[in-house]
Design a protein around this motif. Structure first.
Motif, short mmCIF file in Angstrom:
data_model
loop_
_atom_site.label_atom_id
_atom_site.label_comp_id
_atom_site.label_asym_id
_atom_site.label_seq_id
_atom_site.Cartn_x
_atom_site.Cartn_y
_atom_site.Cartn_z
N ALA A 133 75.14 20.41 33.27
CA ALA A 133 75.25 20.88 34.89
C ALA A 133 75.17 19.49 35.47
N LEU A 134 76.26 19.27 36.67
CA LEU A 134 76.04 18.16 37.58
C LEU A 134 75.86 18.87 38.89
N TYR A 135 75.13 18.37 39.73
CA TYR A 135 75.12 18.69 41.06
C TYR A 135 75.03 17.35 42.05
N ASP A 136 75.24 17.73 43.35
CA ASP A 136 75.25 16.52 44.17
C ASP A 136 73.85 15.80 44.62
N THR A 137 73.00 16.54 44.45
CA THR A 137 71.77 15.66 44.88
C THR A 137 71.11 14.72 43.87
N LEU A 138 71.82 14.96 42.57
CA LEU A 138 71.53 13.77 41.43
C LEU A 138 71.97 12.45 41.95
N GLY A 139 72.86 12.26 43.00
CA GLY A 139 73.23 11.15 43.40
C GLY A 139 74.50 10.60 42.37
N ALA A 140 75.18 9.66 42.97
CA ALA A 140 76.28 9.08 42.15
C ALA A 140 75.78 8.18 41.17
N GLU A 141 74.78 7.44 41.21
CA GLU A 141 74.05 6.75 40.21
C GLU A 141 73.66 7.70 39.06
N ALA A 142 72.99 8.67 39.38
CA ALA A 142 72.70 9.66 38.21
C ALA A 142 73.64 10.32 37.51
N ILE A 143 74.62 10.72 38.22
CA ILE A 143 75.93 11.31 37.54
C ILE A 143 76.67 10.41 36.83
N ASP A 144 76.81 9.14 37.23
CA ASP A 144 77.19 8.16 36.33
C ASP A 144 76.74 8.07 35.11
N TYR A 145 75.35 7.93 35.02
CA TYR A 145 74.21 7.87 33.81
C TYR A 145 74.60 9.06 32.97
N ILE A 146 74.43 10.17 33.49
CA ILE A 146 74.59 11.28 32.83
C ILE A 146 76.01 11.53 31.92
N VAL A 147 77.10 11.30 32.70
CA VAL A 147 78.28 11.53 32.22
C VAL A 147 78.54 10.44 31.19
N ASN A 148 78.28 9.32 31.23
CA ASN A 148 78.44 7.95 30.39
C ASN A 148 77.21 8.60 29.03
N GLN A 149 76.20 8.86 29.33
CA GLN A 149 75.07 9.29 28.26
C GLN A 149 75.56 10.22 27.35
N THR A 150 76.20 11.22 27.81
CA THR A 150 76.65 12.27 27.15
C THR A 150 78.44 12.31 26.57
N ASP A 151 78.96 11.15 27.00
CA ASP A 151 80.30 10.85 26.49
C ASP A 151 81.26 11.95 27.15
N MET A 152 80.90 12.41 28.34
CA MET A 152 81.72 13.61 28.72
C MET A 152 83.16 13.31 29.13
N GLU A 153 83.99 14.30 28.57
CA GLU A 153 85.39 14.10 28.77
C GLU A 153 85.98 14.99 29.52
N PHE A 154 85.16 16.27 29.64
CA PHE A 154 85.74 17.55 30.43
C PHE A 154 84.75 17.86 31.51
N ILE A 155 85.28 17.96 32.72
CA ILE A 155 84.14 18.76 33.72
C ILE A 155 85.14 19.79 34.49
N ILE A 156 84.29 20.97 34.67
CA ILE A 156 84.92 22.10 35.37
C ILE A 156 84.23 22.19 36.66
N ALA A 157 85.00 22.12 37.78
CA ALA A 157 84.26 21.99 38.82
C ALA A 157 84.93 22.90 40.07
N SER A 158 84.30 23.46 41.04
CA SER A 158 84.77 23.83 42.33
C SER A 158 85.83 22.77 42.82
N ALA A 159 86.94 23.37 43.60
CA ALA A 159 87.94 22.62 44.30
C ALA A 159 87.39 21.55 45.00
N ASP A 160 86.18 21.87 45.76
CA ASP A 160 85.72 20.72 46.77
C ASP A 160 85.00 19.72 46.14
#
Length: 664
Positions: A133-160
């Motif tokens: 799960a990703l959420y805005d309050t993680l902040g851009a730096e934390a999202i970068d870290y999570i996506v890169n650490q988990t080698d994430m290729e797919f994200i399902i997201a709301s349009a916004d």
């Protein structure tokens, strides 16, 4: 596990008078089912098995519901049945496989609660994908870290969220595909920008359509498969990812169902209606929703705006409500402020009815006369059909717990758990209306207390053992993802998760949370301070919406940041300082002095010790919110962030106190 640990229950004491000491587990004799083993232990089940069970029960009855929007105005709830949703889930899961998402590969979910979140979750359980799960309050730096650490290729997201992902693409090279949940809201410009950035963009419906023609069956999930990596929203450093297996998830969900079956907790069935608004990014809501999925119940989603939550509840009329102390405190404040404002006969009747029910609270939450005459209108604020309420995420004041039971004529339970044990800590017991306790361990867990000498908490304390709460059992995470040193700090050699919470076993061997190891600080005179307890007291006062209590170890006094509750504060201000506007009041020494007198008097009535009272305050009209990063998504105060945000104001408050010009 040691031989004495018989899954999925904790060790049962053979000595009726025994109390747990360090190294011993908490007896569970007060659980009605202490000697009864479940027919199917959690380690033979997956979350997909639990979903199929609920789907079979639900059949053609309503399952997932959202409010119909007409020109921006929310109307009635529109529902899809269990049978309809299952087909969508299975087609969608096969569609994800056809797009190239592999088994035990991560997929990000970036959205507020909505049906597609739950459908994605179930599709991931079936196909063995790993939910992150990703959420805005993680902040851009934390999202970068999570996506890169988990080698994430797919994200399902709301349009916004698509534009956010596109902006982050440069630092997120692994992301290849974004699936938009609400294709109708997808803006052409956003899709073009994402495509130009190298992202493949599909809608949920398109992926579902892809799966319709796929006939080949994939491997079924296994209990040991990773179900989710749930990243904690810490206040310092990079977030840690708790690796939760399908068996871990089943242990907590099935455990909650089992205690309902035997009457130790509220039973959920296919007739129940649940309001989903707490963030699905966190385990409390995942377990709560998982229980309703397993039971074939209906789940209605809020609009995505907590300011409109009570309106959603009024329309949905849920039978089950899970929330956090922050909201319960708000309801408590509003109702009591309304009673005070009415005064006269209304106030007299309310307090008479309240006291009459409280005197009999050990026996029942109902009263044949007062529930209709006094509390009926209050009950309607939460839809009027509530059977039970569950509070989690943080300790809730005993006064507020009693208030909820009395005013809503509903059973109110309190749960205790953490991300690291998939919320599988403790639950209070059916018909036990004792406030201030979090009950007994989940049937998948055992608990012990460990000495904390620095804070003078010991498992040998009389009359009741005290110490750091440690939990062991089937719901405990496998590890922190790719950080073995952090895992070793959290889980010891014998499998005990060290929670950082200070607990006590009371006379009935129920668990009480009395302190927090990490949030405790010491004042200069050597007194230990538990700020959450103090904030909880002040926040019960009608004039206070939120409070942040801070103490410097070099100082002998506490200071505080107070967010006034406008509904009560504005009339109070007008009555006491008619020439001062609300905006002016925040900087007025006279207003602060008078408000502090009121709060200190209230604190004294609530048994706060002298050193626990705040001695100077800063007033602000800006609430602590998830959006301004002062609250976690489960509405806990981020203390380190708050300290930084209000650093200059805190320094000024201490300067005032040092100069002898305090607000007392």
């Amino acid at each position: 596990m040691p031989p004495s640990f018989k899954p999925p229950y904790a060790v049962k004491s053979t000595d009726p008078g025994a109390v747990a000491k360090e190294g011993e587990t908490l007896p569970m004799r007060h659980f009605k089912f202490a000697d009864k083993l479940l027919d199917h232990p959690p380690n033979v089940y997956t979350m997909w098995d639990l979903y199929l069970h609920g789907n079979k029960i639900g059949g053609d009855t309503p399952f997932l519901g959202t409010r119909k929007m007409n020109n921006g105005v929310a109307g009635e709830y529109v529902w899809r049945s269990h049978r309809e949703v299952r087909k969508s889930i299975e087609d969608y899961g096969r569609g994800l496989v056809s797009l190239g998402l592999g088994r035990q590969k991560s997929i990000g979910i970036y959205s507020v609660n909505r049906p597609e979140w739950t459908m994605t979750e179930q599709a991931c359980y079936r196909q063995g994908f790993i939910i992150v799960a990703l959420y805005d309050t993680l902040g851009a730096e934390a999202i970068d870290y999570i996506v890169n650490q988990t080698d994430m290729e797919f994200i399902i997201a709301s349009a916004d969220k698509l534009s956010n992902i596109t902006r982050l693409k440069e630092s997120l090279p692994s992301i290849k595909t974004v699936i938009v949940m609400d294709g109708d809201n997808l803006k052409k410009a956003d899709k073009e920008a994402a495509t130009d950035a190298g992202l493949a963009v599909h809608t949920f419906q398109e992926v579902e359509k892809m799966g319709e023609s796929v006939e080949e069956e994939t491997e079924m999930p296994k209990p040991e498969d990773i179900a989710t990596i749930c990243y904690t929203s810490g206040t310092t450093g990079v977030p840690k990812g708790a690796v939760i297996t399908q068996a871990n998830c089943v242990a907590s969900v099935y455990g909650a169902a089992a205690v309902g079956d035997v009457g130790s907790f509220a039973s959920v069935d296919h007739t129940d209606v649940y309001i989903s608004y707490l963030p699905l990014a966190h385990v409390f809501e995942r377990v709560a929703q998982g229980l309703h999925v397993y039971r074939g119940a209906a789940i209605g989603y809020y609009q995505g705006d907590t300011a409109k939550l009570l309106d959603d509840i009024t329309v949905l009329k849920p039978t089950v409500f899970c929330s956090v102390p922050r909201l319960f405190n708000r309801i408590y404040d509003k109702v009591l402020a309304g009673v005070k404002a009415k005064g006269g006969l209304s106030s007299f009747l309310f307090h008479r009815a309240f006291n009459a029910k409280k005197a009999n609270l050990e026996n029942t939450v109902h009263h044949w006369l007062w529930d209709r005459l006094v509390f009926g209108q209050i009950r309607q604020k939460l839809g009027g059909r509530l059977r039970f309420i569950l509070s989690g995420s943080a300790p809730v004041s005993p006064d507020v717990m009693d208030f909820m039971r009395i005013c809503f004529s509903a059973r109110v339970f309190e749960g205790y758990g953490q991300t690291e044990n998939m919320c599988g800590g403790c639950l209070t017991i059916e018909d036990d209306n004792t406030s201030g306790v979090v009950g007994a361990p989940f049937p998948c867990s055992e608990i012990k207390l460990v000495d904390v000498p620095d804070m003078e908490y010991r498992s040998t304390d009389k009359p009741y053992p005290r110490g750091e709460i440690c939990i062991r059992g089937y719901s405990i995470m496998r590890e922190y993802y790719k950080v073995p040193e952090k895992t070793a700090e959290a889980i010891d050699e014998d499998g005990w998760l060290h929670t950082g919470d200070i607990g006590m076993f009371d006379s009935a061997n129920r668990v009480m949370i009395i302190d927090r190891l990490k949030n405790i600080f010491k004042l200069s005179q050597g007194e230990y301070i538990a700020p959450e307890k103090i904030e909880g007291v002040y926040q019960k006062h009608e004039l206070v919406a939120q409070a942040f209590v801070y103490g410097d170890s070099k100082q002998s006094s506490l200071v505080g940041v107070i967010v006034p509750d406008n509904d009560a504060y504005v009339p109070w201000l007008k009555s006491n300082f008619p020439k001062v506007s609300k905006e002016q009041s925040y900087d007025s020494p006279e207003v602060k002095k008078e408000l502090l007198k009121v709060l200190n008097a209230y604190g004294k009535e609530s048994d706060l010790k002298g050193f626990e009272q705040i001695r100077a305050i800063h007033l602000t009209g800006e609430e602590f919110t998830v959006e301004n990063d002062l609250l976690t998504p489960t509405f806990k105060l981020k203390r380190e962030i708050a300290r930084k945000v209000y650093n200059s104001q805190i320094d000024e408050l201490y300067a005032v106190l040092s100069n002898g010009r305090n607000f007392n």
